[in-house]
Design a protein around this motif. Structure first.
Motif, short mmCIF file in Angstrom:
data_model
loop_
_atom_site.label_atom_id
_atom_site.label_comp_id
_atom_site.label_asym_id
_atom_site.label_seq_id
_atom_site.Cartn_x
_atom_site.Cartn_y
_atom_site.Cartn_z
N THR A 17 25.02 25.62 -1.43
CA THR A 17 24.55 24.64 -2.40
C THR A 17 23.83 25.39 -3.52
N ALA A 18 24.00 24.90 -4.73
CA ALA A 18 23.36 25.51 -5.89
C ALA A 18 22.91 24.41 -6.84
N LYS A 19 21.85 24.71 -7.57
CA LYS A 19 21.33 23.76 -8.55
C LYS A 19 21.19 24.48 -9.88
N HIS A 20 21.78 23.91 -10.92
CA HIS A 20 21.67 24.44 -12.28
C HIS A 20 20.87 23.45 -13.11
N VAL A 21 19.72 23.88 -13.62
CA VAL A 21 18.84 23.01 -14.40
C VAL A 21 19.06 23.26 -15.88
N MET A 22 19.19 22.16 -16.62
CA MET A 22 19.37 22.24 -18.07
C MET A 22 18.10 21.70 -18.71
N ASN A 23 17.43 22.52 -19.49
CA ASN A 23 16.11 22.18 -20.03
C ASN A 23 16.12 21.68 -21.47
N SER A 24 17.30 21.48 -22.04
CA SER A 24 17.38 20.99 -23.41
C SER A 24 18.74 20.32 -23.63
N ILE A 76 19.84 30.97 -10.08
CA ILE A 76 19.49 31.69 -8.86
C ILE A 76 19.04 30.72 -7.77
N ASP A 77 19.10 29.43 -8.05
CA ASP A 77 18.69 28.40 -7.09
C ASP A 77 19.88 28.07 -6.19
N ILE A 78 20.11 28.91 -5.17
CA ILE A 78 21.22 28.70 -4.26
C ILE A 78 20.75 28.85 -2.81
N GLU A 79 21.47 28.18 -1.91
CA GLU A 79 21.22 28.28 -0.48
C GLU A 79 22.56 28.30 0.23
N ALA A 80 22.63 29.03 1.34
CA ALA A 80 23.85 29.09 2.14
C ALA A 80 23.53 28.78 3.59
N MET A 107 24.53 32.09 -8.82
CA MET A 107 25.82 31.48 -9.09
C MET A 107 26.09 31.64 -10.58
N MET A 108 27.24 32.23 -10.91
CA MET A 108 27.61 32.46 -12.29
C MET A 108 28.78 31.55 -12.66
N MET A 109 28.67 30.88 -13.80
CA MET A 109 29.73 30.04 -14.34
C MET A 109 30.22 30.71 -15.61
N SER A 110 31.44 31.22 -15.57
CA SER A 110 31.97 32.03 -16.67
C SER A 110 33.11 31.32 -17.39
N ASP A 111 33.11 31.43 -18.72
CA ASP A 111 34.20 30.91 -19.54
C ASP A 111 34.25 31.68 -20.85
#
Length: 139
Positions: free
Chosen positions: A101-108, A85-89, A73-77
């Motif tokens: 469903t997708a999960k975006h992890v922020m590590n900082s 790349i953590d996605i399921e369909a 999943m790409m989020m562009s701006d």
């Protein structure tokens, strides 16, 4: 990770002024027009966070064969692209996608800030609003 707060994004009313239309896509060059439900969590120390996306009846994947082209999943701006790349369909009996469903992890804290800048632009472009601590609601 221990969530300090959580939230979600829902439809509302805003306009857009960004030079590049912020968007989410699963296949490069095919923006997803289905608006997801987004839930946010952030650790108590503010160092990490997670954004969980649920797309119901996604438009950009007309069938299971299109899912083969998905690399994440790409989020562009204006600032560039955030990717997970953590996605399921889930597909129905006709191989049409029902949910993604997708999960975006922020590590900082910097990752969190960058994600929130994307979400502010995405929200403005897609008539979303944010209300309360960590909760995105309609106006």
């Amino acid at each position: 990770m221990t969530p300090a707060r959580s939230g979600r994004w829902k439809a509302s009313i805003f306009g857009t002024e960004d030079s590049i239309q912020p968007h989410i896509s699963f296949v490069e060059g095919m923006p997803e027009t289905s608006i997801p439900e987004i839930r946010l969590t952030r650790s108590m120390d503010g160092l990490t966070g997670t954004a969980s996306f649920t797309f119901k009846e996604p438009i950009s994947l007309p069938d299971n064969s299109a899912a083969a082209a998905v690399t994440g999943m790409m989020m562009s701006d204006d600032e560039g692209i955030l990717q997970t790349i953590d996605i399921e369909a889930q597909f129905d009996e006709n191989d049409c996608p029902v949910t993604i469903t997708a999960k975006h992890v922020m590590n900082s804290p910097e990752d969190w800030d960058r994600f929130m800048r994307f979400m502010e632009r995405y929200a403005k472009a897609n008539d979303l609003s944010f209300q309360g601590p960590g909760v995105m609601n309609s106006n």
